[in-house]
Motif scaffolding. Structure first.
Motif, PDB file in Angstrom:
ATOM      1  N   ARG A 121      34.207  33.031  28.797  1.00 21.44           N
ATOM      2  CA  ARG A 121      33.997  32.812  30.229  1.00 21.44           C
ATOM      3  C   ARG A 121      34.673  31.500  30.607  1.00 21.44           C
ATOM      4  NH1 ARG A 121      29.623  35.792  32.599  1.00 21.44           N
ATOM      5  NH2 ARG A 121      29.061  34.101  34.027  1.00 21.44           N
ATOM      6  N   ILE A 122      35.336  31.504  31.781  1.00 23.56           N
ATOM      7  CA  ILE A 122      36.053  30.328  32.265  1.00 23.56           C
ATOM      8  C   ILE A 122      35.704  30.128  33.738  1.00 23.56           C
ATOM      9  CG2 ILE A 122      38.346  29.390  32.809  1.00 23.56           C
ATOM     10  CD1 ILE A 122      39.320  30.954  30.285  1.00 23.56           C
ATOM     11  N   ALA A 123      35.461  28.883  34.126  1.00 17.10           N
ATOM     12  CA  ALA A 123      35.165  28.562  35.522  1.00 17.10           C
ATOM     13  C   ALA A 123      35.818  27.229  35.879  1.00 17.10           C
ATOM     14  CB  ALA A 123      33.652  28.488  35.750  1.00 17.10           C
ATOM     15  N   LEU A 124      36.250  27.117  37.129  1.00 17.07           N
ATOM     16  CA  LEU A 124      36.932  25.920  37.607  1.00 17.07           C
ATOM     17  C   LEU A 124      36.167  25.304  38.766  1.00 17.07           C
ATOM     18  CD1 LEU A 124      40.598  27.310  37.670  1.00 17.07           C
ATOM     19  CD2 LEU A 124      39.602  25.809  35.928  1.00 17.07           C
ATOM     20  N   GLY A 125      36.312  23.987  38.914  1.00 13.03           N
ATOM     21  CA  GLY A 125      35.737  23.290  40.049  1.00 13.03           C
ATOM     22  C   GLY A 125      36.802  22.553  40.831  1.00 13.03           C
ATOM     23  N   ALA A 126      36.597  22.418  42.159  1.00 14.74           N
ATOM     24  CA  ALA A 126      37.464  21.652  43.058  1.00 14.74           C
ATOM     25  C   ALA A 126      38.827  22.307  43.285  1.00 14.74           C
ATOM     26  CB  ALA A 126      37.649  20.216  42.556  1.00 14.74           C
ATOM     27  N   VAL A 127      38.932  23.604  43.068  1.00 14.25           N
ATOM     28  CA  VAL A 127      40.211  24.287  43.303  1.00 14.25           C
ATOM     29  C   VAL A 127      40.052  25.481  44.244  1.00 14.25           C
ATOM     30  CG1 VAL A 127      41.189  23.573  41.099  1.00 14.25           C
ATOM     31  CG2 VAL A 127      39.972  25.753  41.261  1.00 14.25           C
ATOM     32  N   ALA A 128      38.898  25.579  44.910  1.00 15.32           N
ATOM     33  CA  ALA A 128      38.625  26.698  45.818  1.00 15.32           C
ATOM     34  C   ALA A 128      37.448  26.287  46.707  1.00 15.32           C
ATOM     35  CB  ALA A 128      38.282  27.958  45.015  1.00 15.32           C
ATOM     36  N   PRO A 129      37.120  27.050  47.742  1.00 20.32           N
ATOM     37  CA  PRO A 129      35.994  26.666  48.614  1.00 20.32           C
ATOM     38  C   PRO A 129      34.646  26.627  47.896  1.00 20.32           C
ATOM     39  CG  PRO A 129      37.406  28.264  49.709  1.00 20.32           C
ATOM     40  CD  PRO A 129      37.878  28.182  48.302  1.00 20.32           C
ATOM     41  N   THR A 130      34.534  27.359  46.798  1.00 17.61           N
ATOM     42  CA  THR A 130      33.322  27.310  45.968  1.00 17.61           C
ATOM     43  C   THR A 130      33.756  27.180  44.509  1.00 17.61           C
ATOM     44  OG1 THR A 130      33.269  29.708  45.668  1.00 17.61           O
ATOM     45  CG2 THR A 130      32.075  28.830  47.573  1.00 17.61           C
ATOM     46  N   PRO A 131      32.859  26.716  43.633  1.00 14.15           N
ATOM     47  CA  PRO A 131      33.195  26.745  42.199  1.00 14.15           C
ATOM     48  C   PRO A 131      33.652  28.152  41.817  1.00 14.15           C
ATOM     49  CG  PRO A 131      31.204  25.496  42.561  1.00 14.15           C
ATOM     50  CD  PRO A 131      31.530  26.131  43.887  1.00 14.15           C
ATOM     51  N   LEU A 132      34.722  28.207  41.009  1.00 14.77           N
ATOM     52  CA  LEU A 132      35.461  29.463  40.839  1.00 14.77           C
ATOM     53  C   LEU A 132      35.249  30.050  39.445  1.00 14.77           C
ATOM     54  CD1 LEU A 132      37.577  31.318  42.239  1.00 14.77           C
ATOM     55  CD2 LEU A 132      39.339  29.901  41.162  1.00 14.77           C
TER      56      LEU A 132
ATOM     57  N   ALA B 273      45.414  32.424  28.756  1.00 19.51           N
ATOM     58  CA  ALA B 273      44.165  32.342  29.517  1.00 19.51           C
ATOM     59  C   ALA B 273      44.218  31.185  30.508  1.00 19.51           C
ATOM     60  CB  ALA B 273      42.983  32.177  28.564  1.00 19.51           C
ATOM     61  N   ALA B 274      44.796  30.073  30.079  1.00 17.67           N
ATOM     62  CA  ALA B 274      44.941  28.922  30.977  1.00 17.67           C
ATOM     63  C   ALA B 274      45.862  29.265  32.144  1.00 17.67           C
ATOM     64  CB  ALA B 274      45.476  27.720  30.197  1.00 17.67           C
ATOM     65  N   ARG B 275      46.902  30.025  31.863  1.00 18.86           N
ATOM     66  CA  ARG B 275      47.808  30.425  32.946  1.00 18.86           C
ATOM     67  C   ARG B 275      47.093  31.352  33.938  1.00 18.86           C
ATOM     68  NH1 ARG B 275      50.340  34.152  35.065  1.00 18.86           N
ATOM     69  NH2 ARG B 275      49.446  35.712  33.636  1.00 18.86           N
ATOM     70  N   ILE B 276      46.266  32.242  33.434  1.00 24.45           N
ATOM     71  CA  ILE B 276      45.513  33.136  34.329  1.00 24.45           C
ATOM     72  C   ILE B 276      44.549  32.330  35.199  1.00 24.45           C
ATOM     73  CG2 ILE B 276      43.794  34.986  34.363  1.00 24.45           C
ATOM     74  CD1 ILE B 276      45.092  36.041  31.766  1.00 24.45           C
ATOM     75  N   ALA B 277      43.888  31.360  34.603  1.00 21.47           N
ATOM     76  CA  ALA B 277      42.978  30.513  35.387  1.00 21.47           C
ATOM     77  C   ALA B 277      43.750  29.738  36.450  1.00 21.47           C
ATOM     78  CB  ALA B 277      42.231  29.555  34.457  1.00 21.47           C
ATOM     79  N   GLN B 278      44.905  29.221  36.066  1.00 25.03           N
ATOM     80  CA  GLN B 278      45.738  28.483  37.019  1.00 25.03           C
ATOM     81  C   GLN B 278      46.133  29.383  38.188  1.00 25.03           C
ATOM     82  OE1 GLN B 278      49.765  27.594  35.707  1.00 25.03           O
ATOM     83  NE2 GLN B 278      49.609  25.539  36.584  1.00 25.03           N
ATOM     84  N   ALA B 279      46.468  30.611  37.905  1.00 27.98           N
ATOM     85  CA  ALA B 279      46.889  31.537  38.966  1.00 27.98           C
ATOM     86  C   ALA B 279      45.737  31.867  39.918  1.00 27.98           C
ATOM     87  CB  ALA B 279      47.432  32.826  38.333  1.00 27.98           C
ATOM     88  N   ALA B 280      44.499  31.801  39.422  1.00 31.09           N
ATOM     89  CA  ALA B 280      43.343  32.104  40.265  1.00 31.09           C
ATOM     90  C   ALA B 280      42.982  30.944  41.187  1.00 31.09           C
ATOM     91  CB  ALA B 280      42.141  32.454  39.392  1.00 31.09           C
ATOM     92  N   ALA B 281      43.411  29.731  40.838  1.00 34.79           N
ATOM     93  CA  ALA B 281      43.054  28.547  41.624  1.00 34.79           C
ATOM     94  C   ALA B 281      43.667  28.609  43.018  1.00 34.79           C
ATOM     95  CB  ALA B 281      43.501  27.285  40.888  1.00 34.79           C
TER      96      ALA B 281
ATOM     97  N   ALA C  92      45.400  24.422  34.573  1.00 33.61           N
ATOM     98  CA  ALA C  92      45.856  24.963  33.294  1.00 33.61           C
ATOM     99  C   ALA C  92      45.578  23.998  32.144  1.00 33.61           C
ATOM    100  CB  ALA C  92      47.349  25.289  33.362  1.00 33.61           C
ATOM    101  N   VAL C  93      45.853  22.716  32.383  1.00 34.63           N
ATOM    102  CA  VAL C  93      45.654  21.718  31.315  1.00 34.63           C
ATOM    103  C   VAL C  93      44.186  21.660  30.890  1.00 34.63           C
ATOM    104  CG1 VAL C  93      45.750  19.251  30.768  1.00 34.63           C
ATOM    105  CG2 VAL C  93      47.637  20.316  32.022  1.00 34.63           C
ATOM    106  N   LEU C  94      43.300  21.555  31.868  1.00 32.72           N
ATOM    107  CA  LEU C  94      41.880  21.410  31.536  1.00 32.72           C
ATOM    108  C   LEU C  94      41.291  22.700  30.966  1.00 32.72           C
ATOM    109  CD1 LEU C  94      40.558  19.210  34.485  1.00 32.72           C
ATOM    110  CD2 LEU C  94      41.262  18.506  32.203  1.00 32.72           C
ATOM    111  N   THR C  95      41.742  23.838  31.463  1.00 34.70           N
ATOM    112  CA  THR C  95      41.257  25.103  30.897  1.00 34.70           C
ATOM    113  C   THR C  95      41.640  25.200  29.422  1.00 34.70           C
ATOM    114  OG1 THR C  95      41.375  26.255  33.018  1.00 34.70           O
ATOM    115  CG2 THR C  95      41.415  27.615  31.034  1.00 34.70           C
ATOM    116  N   ARG C  96      42.876  24.880  29.119  1.00 31.49           N
ATOM    117  CA  ARG C  96      43.319  24.938  27.722  1.00 31.49           C
ATOM    118  C   ARG C  96      42.487  23.994  26.846  1.00 31.49           C
ATOM    119  NH1 ARG C  96      46.737  21.533  25.499  1.00 31.49           N
ATOM    120  NH2 ARG C  96      47.797  20.995  27.440  1.00 31.49           N
ATOM    121  N   ARG C  97      42.285  22.773  27.330  1.00 27.75           N
ATOM    122  CA  ARG C  97      41.530  21.806  26.525  1.00 27.75           C
ATOM    123  C   ARG C  97      40.056  22.186  26.412  1.00 27.75           C
ATOM    124  NH1 ARG C  97      44.036  15.858  28.176  1.00 27.75           N
ATOM    125  NH2 ARG C  97      46.183  16.344  27.606  1.00 27.75           N
ATOM    126  N   ALA C  98      39.486  22.718  27.484  1.00 30.85           N
ATOM    127  CA  ALA C  98      38.078  23.142  27.418  1.00 30.85           C
ATOM    128  C   ALA C  98      37.922  24.303  26.436  1.00 30.85           C
ATOM    129  CB  ALA C  98      37.585  23.539  28.807  1.00 30.85           C
TER     130      ALA C  98
END
Length: 304
Positions: free
Chosen positions: A215-226, A248-256, A274-280
């Motif tokens: 599972r992958i989730a991002l913050g501060a890249v959309a109107p709500t946590p993504l 996977a990092a590229r897919i997350a980046q594309a969703a931002a 992408a950087v933070l997803t890969r490192r996480a």
């Protein structure tokens, strides 16, 4: 500061009654680290503050290996961080909690409040999403449960209806092969807001060579946590490799869907996604291979 009345009820039913009678002019007060600032600055209005800290259910903090973590909505970050079992079993969650303000703020701030504030950049929410947290909500028609990724619907807005409030969060126990991590980029540590945050969790097979799920989730890249389910679905069943993590990092980046504001540009945020997803993911995999362990201290992240 605008004028308001203050009340500190002792039961869930009292809170529901007060919220039902006063509508959006009533606000739940827990630590107040966001709400009081917003009232002082006129960004929110309220004629009644309902202090929930005297209600037993919102102060419960317990862990059971079978049912998992029950985290009351008013439990402070400081209290969570002093619980050895939680620190040991949920290091990915502690990554986020340890980043919410400084020591004084953590003595007041709660995860429930951080979630209900519904900031797109909230540190706790991506971590809660990758841990499959469930929101337990009380209201005029009883209790209902909602996956945390569905709780925020817009900046500062949640799915809570009239008379409802968040009572606790339920987080399942880690499965064998589980690991999680949360990272954020910010120009300063502790007293700043995430430019981008990324949470990741994985379950590896017995040999630790392949992904069972992720599972992958991002913050501060959309109107709500993504929540980015497609990135986790792509990893499921694949061997653990640098190429799989990179994709996977590229897919997350594309969703931002980031914006440019005073903290960073949209281009910088896409790069950081992408950087933070890969490192996480890399850290989550490491923790999965090592077994649950105490979290390492938070540190500044570079964009490289």
């Amino acid at each position: 500061m605008q004028d308001f009345d203050y009340i500190a009820p002792h039961s869930v039913l009292e809170v529901i009654s007060l919220l039902s009678r006063n509508g959006d002019q009533a606000r739940i007060l827990s630590g107040g680290t966001d709400l009081l600032v917003q009232l002082r600055e006129g960004r929110r209005n309220a004629t009644l503050l309902i202090d929930i800290k005297r209600i037993p259910e919102v102060n419960e903090l317990s862990y059971d290996p079978v049912t998992g973590l029950r985290l009351g909505a008013a439990v402070t970050c400081h209290r969570i961080g002093r619980n050895p079992a939680i620190v040991h079993v949920y290091p990915g969650l502690m990554d986020a909690i340890s980043l919410i303000g400084g020591v004084q703020i953590q003595g007041r701030a709660s995860i429930g409040g951080n979630l209900c504030n519904a900031s797109p950049a909230a540190d706790s929410i991506p971590a809660l999403i990758v841990h499959k947290a469930t929101c337990v909500i009380a209201g005029p028609y009883g209790y209902r449960e909602v996956p945390v990724e569905e709780f925020c619907i817009a900046p500062g807005q949640t799915i809570l209806q009239r008379g409802e409030f968040l009572v606790w969060l339920q987080i399942p126990p880690p499965q064998p092969g589980f690991g999680a991590a949360y990272l954020r980029f910010t120009p300063r540590n502790e007293m700043d807001i995430a430019v981008v945050g990324a949470g990741a969790s994985v379950i590896l097979d017995e040999s630790h060579a392949s992904f069972v799920s992720a599972r992958i989730a991002l913050g501060a890249v959309a109107p709500t946590p993504l929540f980015v389910p497609e990135a986790g679905e792509w990893l499921a069943g694949r061997p653990v490799s640098a190429e799989a993590i990179e994709e996977a990092a590229r897919i997350a980046q594309a969703a931002a869907r980031p914006i440019t504001d005073m903290r960073g540009t949209a281009a910088q945020r896409r790069h950081l996604s992408a950087v933070l997803t890969r490192r996480a993911l890399e850290r989550a995999i490491q923790r999965a291979r090592e077994g649950t362990a105490s979290p390492s201290a938070p540190y500044f992240m570079s964009s490289h």
